[in-house]
Structure formats: structure tokens, C-alpha cells
Design a protein around this motif. Structure first.
Motif, PDB file in Angstrom:
ATOM      1  N   VAL A  22      -9.078   2.807  -4.694  1.00  0.00           N
ATOM      2  CA  VAL A  22      -9.375   3.882  -4.375  1.00  0.00           C
ATOM      3  C   VAL A  22      -9.493   5.267  -2.544  1.00  0.00           C
ATOM      4  N   ALA A  25      -5.902   6.757  -4.028  1.00  0.00           N
ATOM      5  CA  ALA A  25      -5.847   7.867  -4.554  1.00  0.00           C
ATOM      6  C   ALA A  25      -7.045   8.914  -3.852  1.00  0.00           C
ATOM      7  N   THR A  26      -7.754   9.049  -3.151  1.00  0.00           N
ATOM      8  CA  THR A  26      -7.913   9.689  -2.509  1.00  0.00           C
ATOM      9  C   THR A  26      -7.403  10.203  -1.246  1.00  0.00           C
ATOM     10  N   ASP A  27      -6.954   9.340  -0.582  1.00  0.00           N
ATOM     11  CA  ASP A  27      -5.194   9.908   0.207  1.00  0.00           C
ATOM     12  C   ASP A  27      -6.515   9.371   1.732  1.00  0.00           C
ATOM     13  N   ASN A  28      -7.265   8.779   1.414  1.00  0.00           N
ATOM     14  CA  ASN A  28      -8.464   8.064   2.786  1.00  0.00           C
ATOM     15  C   ASN A  28      -8.017   6.760   3.467  1.00  0.00           C
ATOM     16  N   GLU A  32      -8.177   2.994   2.645  1.00  0.00           N
ATOM     17  CA  GLU A  32      -7.110   2.216   2.284  1.00  0.00           C
ATOM     18  C   GLU A  32      -7.015   0.552   2.972  1.00  0.00           C
TER      19      GLU A  32
END
Length: 57
Positions: A22, A25-28, A32
Motif C-alpha cells: 500500500v 502504491a500510494t507513494d507513502n 512502506e
């Protein structure tokens, strides 16, 4: 090692993989990294349990 410990470690590892995915995918990057930390923690716990099992034999 009990079955409950194995299941708990596997669940923690899967949760970490999900967080990491996630986060990617969310560039977080924070999420990560948290997922990677959770996976490492689960692997360390699993290793400790495996060592305990080896000495019980």
C-alpha cells in the motif's frame, strides 16, 4: 514452537507485506518502511522460535 506462534508470526509478516504494498502504491514512504519493519520483526521472532525448537531436541 506452538502453532499459535507460527500463525501469529505469519500474520504479522503478511500484514507487513500489505502495508509495504500500500505504501508503494500510494507513494507513502513512511507506510512502506513500517511494513518492512513489521516483516523484519516477524522474521526475527520466527528465527528465535526456530532456535528454541532446535535446543529442545
Amino acid at each position: 514452537m506452538s502453532i499459535a506462534d507460527k500463525v501469529e508470526n505469519a500474520a504479522e509478516k503478511l500484514a507487513g507485506q500489505a502495508k509495504e504494498a500500500v505504501g508503494k502504491a500510494t507513494d507513502n514512504e513512511e507506510l512502506e518502511a513500517e511494513g518492512q519493519k513489521d516483516q523484519a520483526s516477524a522474521s526475527t521472532k520466527q528465527f528465535g522460535e526456530d532456535v528454541k525448537d532446535a535446543f529442545k531436541r
